[in-house]
Motif scaffolding. Structure first.
Motif, PDB file in Angstrom:
ATOM      1  N   ARG A  33     -13.703  -3.812  -4.572  1.00 33.97           N
ATOM      2  CA  ARG A  33     -13.015  -4.311  -3.395  1.00 33.97           C
ATOM      3  C   ARG A  33     -13.821  -3.956  -2.150  1.00 33.97           C
ATOM      4  NH1 ARG A  33      -7.010  -2.491  -5.460  1.00 33.97           N
ATOM      5  NH2 ARG A  33      -6.766  -4.192  -6.938  1.00 33.97           N
ATOM      6  N   VAL A  34     -13.760  -4.794  -1.162  1.00 36.03           N
ATOM      7  CA  VAL A  34     -14.498  -4.556   0.085  1.00 36.03           C
ATOM      8  C   VAL A  34     -13.712  -3.551   0.914  1.00 36.03           C
ATOM      9  CG1 VAL A  34     -15.380  -5.561   2.211  1.00 36.03           C
ATOM     10  CG2 VAL A  34     -15.569  -6.831   0.048  1.00 36.03           C
ATOM     11  N   LEU A  35     -14.207  -2.320   0.931  1.00 41.05           N
ATOM     12  CA  LEU A  35     -13.533  -1.236   1.650  1.00 41.05           C
ATOM     13  C   LEU A  35     -14.312  -0.778   2.885  1.00 41.05           C
ATOM     14  CD1 LEU A  35     -12.391   0.989  -1.369  1.00 41.05           C
ATOM     15  CD2 LEU A  35     -11.183  -0.921  -0.260  1.00 41.05           C
ATOM     16  N   TYR A  36     -15.462  -1.380   3.130  1.00 41.73           N
ATOM     17  CA  TYR A  36     -16.338  -0.914   4.203  1.00 41.73           C
ATOM     18  C   TYR A  36     -16.936  -2.129   4.895  1.00 41.73           C
ATOM     19  CZ  TYR A  36     -19.771   2.231   6.463  1.00 41.73           C
ATOM     20  OH  TYR A  36     -20.510   2.969   7.370  1.00 41.73           O
ATOM     21  N   HIS A  37     -16.944  -2.092   6.228  1.00 43.23           N
ATOM     22  CA  HIS A  37     -17.497  -3.173   7.039  1.00 43.23           C
ATOM     23  C   HIS A  37     -18.684  -2.622   7.831  1.00 43.23           C
ATOM     24  CE1 HIS A  37     -13.788  -4.945   5.778  1.00 43.23           C
ATOM     25  NE2 HIS A  37     -13.052  -4.172   6.563  1.00 43.23           N
ATOM     26  N   VAL A  87     -10.405   5.144  10.816  1.00 39.38           N
ATOM     27  CA  VAL A  87     -10.027   6.313  10.012  1.00 39.38           C
ATOM     28  C   VAL A  87      -8.595   6.728  10.345  1.00 39.38           C
ATOM     29  CG1 VAL A  87     -10.584   8.694   9.415  1.00 39.38           C
ATOM     30  CG2 VAL A  87     -12.431   7.063   9.895  1.00 39.38           C
ATOM     31  N   ARG A  88      -8.261   6.756  11.616  1.00 40.46           N
ATOM     32  CA  ARG A  88      -6.921   7.184  12.029  1.00 40.46           C
ATOM     33  C   ARG A  88      -5.828   6.274  11.478  1.00 40.46           C
ATOM     34  NH1 ARG A  88      -5.369   7.115  16.997  1.00 40.46           N
ATOM     35  NH2 ARG A  88      -3.972   8.903  16.726  1.00 40.46           N
ATOM     36  N   HIS A  89      -6.164   5.031  11.222  1.00 44.10           N
ATOM     37  CA  HIS A  89      -5.177   4.068  10.736  1.00 44.10           C
ATOM     38  C   HIS A  89      -5.142   3.961   9.217  1.00 44.10           C
ATOM     39  CE1 HIS A  89      -5.436   1.970  14.902  1.00 44.10           C
ATOM     40  NE2 HIS A  89      -4.565   2.972  14.905  1.00 44.10           N
ATOM     41  N   GLN A  90      -5.760   4.883   8.516  1.00 43.45           N
ATOM     42  CA  GLN A  90      -5.726   4.849   7.055  1.00 43.45           C
ATOM     43  C   GLN A  90      -4.306   5.038   6.523  1.00 43.45           C
ATOM     44  OE1 GLN A  90      -8.398   4.377   4.659  1.00 43.45           O
ATOM     45  NE2 GLN A  90      -9.120   3.492   6.605  1.00 43.45           N
ATOM     46  N   VAL A  91      -3.966   4.265   5.500  1.00 47.73           N
ATOM     47  CA  VAL A  91      -2.674   4.417   4.824  1.00 47.73           C
ATOM     48  C   VAL A  91      -2.601   5.775   4.130  1.00 47.73           C
ATOM     49  CG1 VAL A  91      -1.182   3.467   3.010  1.00 47.73           C
ATOM     50  CG2 VAL A  91      -2.469   1.927   4.502  1.00 47.73           C
ATOM     51  N   TYR A  92      -3.708   6.185   3.556  1.00 45.41           N
ATOM     52  CA  TYR A  92      -3.782   7.463   2.848  1.00 45.41           C
ATOM     53  C   TYR A  92      -3.782   8.595   3.874  1.00 45.41           C
ATOM     54  CZ  TYR A  92      -5.581  10.848  -0.605  1.00 45.41           C
ATOM     55  OH  TYR A  92      -5.767  11.910  -1.452  1.00 45.41           O
ATOM     56  N   ALA A 152       0.830  -1.207   0.000  1.00 52.59           N
ATOM     57  CA  ALA A 152       0.000   0.000   0.000  1.00 52.59           C
ATOM     58  C   ALA A 152       0.865   1.258   0.000  1.00 52.59           C
ATOM     59  CB  ALA A 152      -0.936  -0.012   1.206  1.00 52.59           C
ATOM     60  N   ALA A 153       1.957   1.235   0.756  1.00 53.27           N
ATOM     61  CA  ALA A 153       2.848   2.399   0.788  1.00 53.27           C
ATOM     62  C   ALA A 153       3.457   2.656  -0.588  1.00 53.27           C
ATOM     63  CB  ALA A 153       3.945   2.179   1.825  1.00 53.27           C
ATOM     64  N   ALA A 154       3.790   1.583  -1.291  1.00 52.98           N
ATOM     65  CA  ALA A 154       4.352   1.740  -2.634  1.00 52.98           C
ATOM     66  C   ALA A 154       3.315   2.323  -3.593  1.00 52.98           C
ATOM     67  CB  ALA A 154       4.852   0.391  -3.144  1.00 52.98           C
ATOM     68  N   ARG A 155       2.080   1.896  -3.443  1.00 49.77           N
ATOM     69  CA  ARG A 155       1.017   2.435  -4.302  1.00 49.77           C
ATOM     70  C   ARG A 155       0.746   3.892  -3.971  1.00 49.77           C
ATOM     71  NH1 ARG A 155      -4.131  -0.894  -4.140  1.00 49.77           N
ATOM     72  NH2 ARG A 155      -4.427  -0.206  -6.284  1.00 49.77           N
ATOM     73  N   ALA A 160      -8.284  -0.602   5.984  1.00 44.30           N
ATOM     74  CA  ALA A 160      -7.119   0.262   6.201  1.00 44.30           C
ATOM     75  C   ALA A 160      -6.699   1.015   4.953  1.00 44.30           C
ATOM     76  CB  ALA A 160      -5.951  -0.570   6.730  1.00 44.30           C
ATOM     77  N   ASP A 161      -6.969   0.448   3.790  1.00 46.32           N
ATOM     78  CA  ASP A 161      -6.572   1.111   2.544  1.00 46.32           C
ATOM     79  C   ASP A 161      -7.759   1.694   1.791  1.00 46.32           C
ATOM     80  OD1 ASP A 161      -7.648  -1.343   1.912  1.00 46.32           O
ATOM     81  OD2 ASP A 161      -6.256  -1.743   0.271  1.00 46.32           O
TER      82      ASP A 161
END
Length: 587
Positions: free
Chosen positions: A245-249, A72-77, A38-41, A146-147
């Motif tokens: 992609r599943v981005l929401y739970h 939210v606080r742990h988002q890579v972005y 994710a960091a590379a992207r 997270a992403d």
């Protein structure tokens, strides 16, 4: 604080979500390696628009509220802000918790409302805090992957004028176990008129949210749907983007069934008003009918009653043809239709008798000779049609719903609609056709095949009008001029198989949507007169037709926009793919 919170239904069956848990473990679990990827992207993004996460809060369980905020606080972005509006929560723990979190992280902004105004007012209060170019909607007890915001940022970089971005979603229980994913199609306007398929994760360009008037009080229970519809009406389809992609739970809390029961009436009323006002704004008329599962059917008003030519290719099989004609004449309530029978060298005595009686009844018999070529037969029938609309019908069908033709014509009359297809059942009342999915089995197969009649299918899709890339030519209605302009069925390269799929895809190229409706129903004695494509003498021709379809439409066979790259191409049941065709997310 959302439309209708899900409940944990996993105990209804014996662990039906075990395959999904296994799939999550293999392809959708966060790890150190996935964080590095994710960091590379993220490093590829030269432009990183700020995303404001809108979080209205009212008395959630404290631990789930903390988990929502931490997700939210742990988002890579990194370019996010969290805009929280506490809607006068009565739980004394909520306000101090939110104030402490806002003090600890300057990306968290908080407003505490003086009085409870429900979710629309609270969401607008959170919007007052937003400065981002885009806003993402989060409920107070749900979680983001997270992403999630990284994927949104990447999608914006690919489509800078995006107005709405939505993702797949799943449910999460009190213990954090994920289940019941909704792997959605790409933007599907007719499905969206039956269910809020955008839902979670929904991300909106903030300028559009402001332009259409934000969230509207009085639409609680359908406030997100109402907002999305008002934006959808004013942007182009290409500005509505889907991330498969599943981005929401979505949190399913035990005991929330009672809440659903108490809120059901107002949510249903809000959904009815949401769709009703959408019809008014778009200049359409129709009756709104609830569908089991909390969704909707729009029975569109017919603006005219055009003559429809029913084109029925036939050869022998007199009993089937007789049954077909009797069901059409005996049940069809549509007042203006003609029957054109394209007879391919029938020799059977009873078939000749049925054809003679049909001619005496005023139906036209169009003779056809030569090797069997289904595409040529339907083209010949259309050439002899007098109607402004043509409806291709197999001779092995029986009508179930008397207003089938009103239903199909009402869709075909709508601007932008090309082909319209119907629901078919096998004689044992299992589904034979509920739309065509590209790529399944090689070229195409039928959605929800062998599901029991009345089944919901993938998140109620088997019960809802929607857009598919194609429908079967066994019941296909289209404007005659569109049929001719598109060149009809390809009788040279696709004589028997896939002519219907190819035709629908050529209409799609011309900007027309294909509609499938479950409210025009038939019994289908499938291919009773045509035979098996893999029988000796037919196998080689079928292989050539497969190759032709792969050559023409290979890109769509791999990624049907009405399907999902996380779903299998081996079966018709919307089950999980062996691996995501878009590539493993965390490889």
């Amino acid at each position: 604080m959302d439309e209708a919170k899900p409940t944990d239904r996993r105990t209804e069956d014996k662990d039906p979500f075990a395959p999904y848990r296994k799939w999550v473990a293999e392809f959708d679990s966060w790890s150190e390696a996935s964080e590095q990827k994710a960091a590379a992207r993220l490093a590829t993004l030269s432009v990183r628009p700020r995303i404001s996460v809108i979080l209205p809060v009212f008395n959630p369980p404290v631990r789930f509220l903390v988990q929502a905020i931490e997700s939210v606080r742990h988002q890579v972005y990194p370019e996010w802000e969290l805009c929280i509006a506490d809607d006068a929560s009565t739980n004394p723990e909520i306000r101090p918790l939110l104030e402490e979190m806002a003090r600890r992280d300057d990306r968290i902004h908080l407003v505490v409302r003086d009085r409870n105004g429900h979710i629309s007012h609270a969401s607008n209060s959170a919007l007052d805090l937003a400065s981002g170019e885009f806003v993402a909607l989060l409920d107070h007890d749900d979680e983001l992957a997270a992403d999630a915001l990284l994927e949104v940022g990447l999608e914006i970089s690919k489509q800078p004028d995006a107005a709405i971005i939505f993702s797949d979603e799943d449910k999460i229980d009190e213990s954090g176990n994920r289940y019941e994913a909704y792997f959605k199609p790409d933007w599907n306007p007719d499905l969206f008129n039956g269910q809020n398929m955008i839902s979670h994760l929904g991300v909106y360009r903030r300028s559009w949210v402001e332009r259409v008037g934000r969230f509207r009080p009085g639409f609680e229970g359908s406030q997100d749907w109402d907002l999305a519809l008002r934006i959808v009406e004013r942007v182009s389809p290409g500005q509505i983007r889907h991330i498969p992609r599943v981005l929401y739970h979505w949190r399913a809390i035990s005991g929330s069934t009672a809440r659903e029961m108490t809120e059901k009436h107002y949510a249903l009323d809000a959904a009815r008003r949401t769709l009703g006002e959408h019809l008014v704004r778009t200049g359409r008329q129709g009756e709104l009918i609830p569908v089991p599962g909390g969704h909707w059917r729009i029975r569109y008003s017919m603006t005219s009653v055009p003559l429809v030519s029913l084109i029925i290719p036939t050869r022998d099989a007199g009993l089937l043809l007789e049954q077909c004609l009797e069901s059409i004449r005996g049940k069809t309530t549509y007042p203006r239709y003609e029957i054109v029978l394209v007879d391919h060298e029938s020799k059977e005595k009873h078939a000749r008798k049925v054809l003679a009686e049909a001619a005496s009844a005023g139906h036209r018999i169009v003779p056809a000779t030569g090797p069997f070529n289904f595409s040529a037969l339907v083209n010949r029938g259309v050439a002899h049609a007098r109607g402004d609309y043509v409806c291709l019908l197999n001779n092995d069908l029986s009508v179930i719903t008397p207003d089938w033709l009103e239903e199909m014509v009402s869709h075909a009359l709508r601007p932008g609609i090309g082909a319209v297809g119907a629901m078919h059942y096998y004689p044992d009342d299992t589904i034979q056709h509920s739309g065509v999915v590209l790529g399944v089995g090689g070229v195409a197969s039928h959605a929800h095949k062998d599901f029991a009649r009345g089944s919901e299918g993938m998140l109620n899709r088997a019960r809802l009008v929607q857009n598919y890339s194609a429908v079967t030519g066994a019941t296909l209605l289209v404007r005659r001029d569109l049929y001719l302009d598109a060149g009809g069925f390809d009788q040279d390269a696709l004589a028997v198989a896939f002519g219907d799929v190819d035709f629908c895809l050529r209409l799609r190229q011309r900007g027309y949507r294909t509609v499938w409706t479950p409210f025009a129903e038939f019994t289908h004695h499938e291919s009773a007169t045509r035979g098996d494509d893999l029988r000796p003498g037919r196998r080689d021709a079928f292989a050539r037709e497969v190759t032709e379809m792969e050559h023409r439409w290979g890109h769509l066979l791999y990624r049907d926009p009405a399907y999902n790259t996380n779903l299998t191409l081996r079966k018709d049941d919307f089950s999980l793919a062996d691996s995501p065709r878009s590539g493993e997310r965390f490889e």
